[in-house]
Motif scaffolding. Structure first.
Motif, PDB file in Angstrom:
ATOM      1  N   SER A   1      -3.481   3.430  -2.024  1.00 27.40           N
ATOM      2  CA  SER A   1      -3.692   2.254  -2.848  1.00 27.40           C
ATOM      3  C   SER A   1      -3.180   1.029  -2.108  1.00 27.40           C
ATOM      4  O   SER A   1      -2.270   1.109  -1.287  1.00 27.40           O
ATOM      5  CB  SER A   1      -2.968   2.385  -4.193  1.00 27.40           C
ATOM      6  N   PHE A   2      -3.768  -0.106  -2.402  1.00 27.68           N
ATOM      7  CA  PHE A   2      -3.301  -1.365  -1.835  1.00 27.68           C
ATOM      8  C   PHE A   2      -3.757  -2.486  -2.755  1.00 27.68           C
ATOM      9  O   PHE A   2      -4.619  -2.312  -3.610  1.00 27.68           O
ATOM     10  CB  PHE A   2      -3.829  -1.569  -0.408  1.00 27.68           C
TER      11      PHE A   2
ATOM     12  N   LEU B   1      -5.606  -4.088  -7.780  1.00 28.09           N
ATOM     13  CA  LEU B   1      -5.169  -2.856  -7.147  1.00 28.09           C
ATOM     14  C   LEU B   1      -6.391  -1.999  -6.842  1.00 28.09           C
ATOM     15  O   LEU B   1      -7.183  -1.703  -7.733  1.00 28.09           O
ATOM     16  CB  LEU B   1      -4.211  -2.086  -8.051  1.00 28.09           C
ATOM     17  N   PHE B   2      -6.548  -1.636  -5.586  1.00 23.11           N
ATOM     18  CA  PHE B   2      -7.626  -0.760  -5.153  1.00 23.11           C
ATOM     19  C   PHE B   2      -7.075   0.638  -4.920  1.00 23.11           C
ATOM     20  O   PHE B   2      -5.987   0.810  -4.364  1.00 23.11           O
ATOM     21  CB  PHE B   2      -8.245  -1.249  -3.838  1.00 23.11           C
ATOM     22  N   LEU B   3      -7.821   1.639  -5.326  1.00 22.65           N
ATOM     23  CA  LEU B   3      -7.482   3.028  -5.036  1.00 22.65           C
ATOM     24  C   LEU B   3      -8.620   3.643  -4.248  1.00 22.65           C
ATOM     25  O   LEU B   3      -9.785   3.519  -4.619  1.00 22.65           O
ATOM     26  CB  LEU B   3      -7.273   3.822  -6.324  1.00 22.65           C
ATOM     27  N   VAL B   4      -8.290   4.273  -3.129  1.00 27.07           N
ATOM     28  CA  VAL B   4      -9.285   4.931  -2.276  1.00 27.07           C
ATOM     29  C   VAL B   4      -8.943   6.411  -2.207  1.00 27.07           C
ATOM     30  O   VAL B   4      -7.821   6.783  -1.850  1.00 27.07           O
ATOM     31  CB  VAL B   4      -9.302   4.322  -0.863  1.00 27.07           C
ATOM     32  N   ASN B   5      -9.897   7.252  -2.554  1.00 26.91           N
ATOM     33  CA  ASN B   5      -9.721   8.699  -2.513  1.00 26.91           C
ATOM     34  C   ASN B   5     -10.600   9.288  -1.412  1.00 26.91           C
ATOM     35  O   ASN B   5     -11.813   9.094  -1.393  1.00 26.91           O
ATOM     36  CB  ASN B   5     -10.111   9.325  -3.852  1.00 26.91           C
TER      37      ASN B   5
ATOM     38  N   HIS C   1       0.832  -1.192   0.000  1.00 26.08           N
ATOM     39  CA  HIS C   1       0.000   0.000   0.000  1.00 26.08           C
ATOM     40  C   HIS C   1       0.868   1.244   0.000  1.00 26.08           C
ATOM     41  O   HIS C   1       2.022   1.215   0.397  1.00 26.08           O
ATOM     42  CB  HIS C   1      -0.950   0.022   1.200  1.00 26.08           C
ATOM     43  N   THR C   2       0.317   2.334  -0.473  1.00 25.61           N
ATOM     44  CA  THR C   2       0.990   3.622  -0.456  1.00 25.61           C
ATOM     45  C   THR C   2      -0.056   4.711  -0.360  1.00 25.61           C
ATOM     46  O   THR C   2      -1.206   4.519  -0.759  1.00 25.61           O
ATOM     47  CB  THR C   2       1.852   3.832  -1.712  1.00 25.61           C
ATOM     48  N   VAL C   3       0.307   5.833   0.212  1.00 29.91           N
ATOM     49  CA  VAL C   3      -0.585   6.984   0.331  1.00 29.91           C
ATOM     50  C   VAL C   3      -0.089   8.061  -0.618  1.00 29.91           C
ATOM     51  O   VAL C   3       1.096   8.401  -0.608  1.00 29.91           O
ATOM     52  CB  VAL C   3      -0.633   7.518   1.778  1.00 29.91           C
ATOM     53  N   LEU C   4      -0.992   8.590  -1.431  1.00 35.61           N
ATOM     54  CA  LEU C   4      -0.632   9.571  -2.454  1.00 35.61           C
ATOM     55  C   LEU C   4      -1.309  10.901  -2.174  1.00 35.61           C
ATOM     56  O   LEU C   4      -2.390  10.943  -1.589  1.00 35.61           O
ATOM     57  CB  LEU C   4      -1.084   9.085  -3.834  1.00 35.61           C
ATOM     58  N   PRO C   5      -0.703  12.010  -2.610  1.00 37.08           N
ATOM     59  CA  PRO C   5      -1.391  13.304  -2.504  1.00 37.08           C
ATOM     60  C   PRO C   5      -2.639  13.298  -3.364  1.00 37.08           C
ATOM     61  O   PRO C   5      -2.701  12.638  -4.395  1.00 37.08           O
ATOM     62  CB  PRO C   5      -0.354  14.310  -3.037  1.00 37.08           C
TER      63      PRO C   5
END
Length: 200
Positions: free
Chosen positions: A142-143, A93-97, A12-16
């Motif tokens: 994302s994770f 791959l999931f993306l959460v905003n 997982h990673t956290v993006l701006p």
């Protein structure tokens, strides 16, 4: 009886955050490019899994739905055409905003295959995975979630539902269906070639 498969690892990673109208679909591709800065679990590190049937019993006590402050997207990086190979590990791959003003803790992810003719008929339940990713206000995370379709299933279309559970900092629980649509399960290429040899 449903068959459960345990994911092997997660990243997982956290993006701006970016302007959502253009970012929500393209950010998954950015995640792939940022793989070098993605936080990874070691291969031998235990990943907590749980029985999705037990989770379902807990959900029966109350109704939960998506938060209006959370938007999601998905990608099958190895199967962009949604044709998944039987008996092979599939990575989603999931993306959460988080477009709200409070943080959300993504707690679990899980998925299931269902009949394309009767959504309530479960073909295969995949083991859930504990995520534990905090998404601050105005950020994206994302994770990945891994599952493996039973190799004994027929190569045909099935309905796939992939969901996440998450809590707000106000201790409210939510659930989003990140993917809810049909996928085609196909035989591995080697298996198809062998059958063709014997056929001719």
């Amino acid at each position: 009886d449903s068959v459960s498969e345990s994911p092997h690892r997660r990243k997982h990673t956290v993006l701006p955050t970016m302007r959502l109208s253009t970012a929500i679909k393209s950010s998954l591709f950015v995640v792939l490019l940022l793989a070098t800065v993605t936080v990874s679990r070691a291969e031998d590190e235990e990943v907590e899994v749980f029985d999705v049937d037990e989770l379902g019993e807990e959900e029966d006590d109350y109704e939960i739905g998506p938060s209006q402050d959370v938007e999601t997207a998905f990608m099958f990086p190895d199967y962009p055409d949604n044709k998944l190979e039987l008996g092979e590990i599939v990575k989603v791959l999931f993306l959460v905003n988080n477009k709200g003003s409070m943080g959300f803790n993504i707690t679990h992810a899980f998925a299931s295959l269902r009949s394309p003719y009767d959504y309530n008929y479960h073909i295969q339940n995949f083991s859930g995975m504990a995520i534990g990713v905090m998404v601050p206000p105005g950020r994206q995370a994302s994770f990945e979630y891994l599952f493996k379709p039973d190799p004994n299933l027929e190569p045909t279309e099935f309905w796939l539902t992939a969901e996440i559970l998450y809590n707000s900092t106000e201790a409210r629980m939510y659930k989003n269906a990140v993917f809810n649509g049909t996928v085609e399960l196909i035989e591995k290429s080697a298996q198809v070639d062998v059958r063709r040899v014997f056929k001719y």
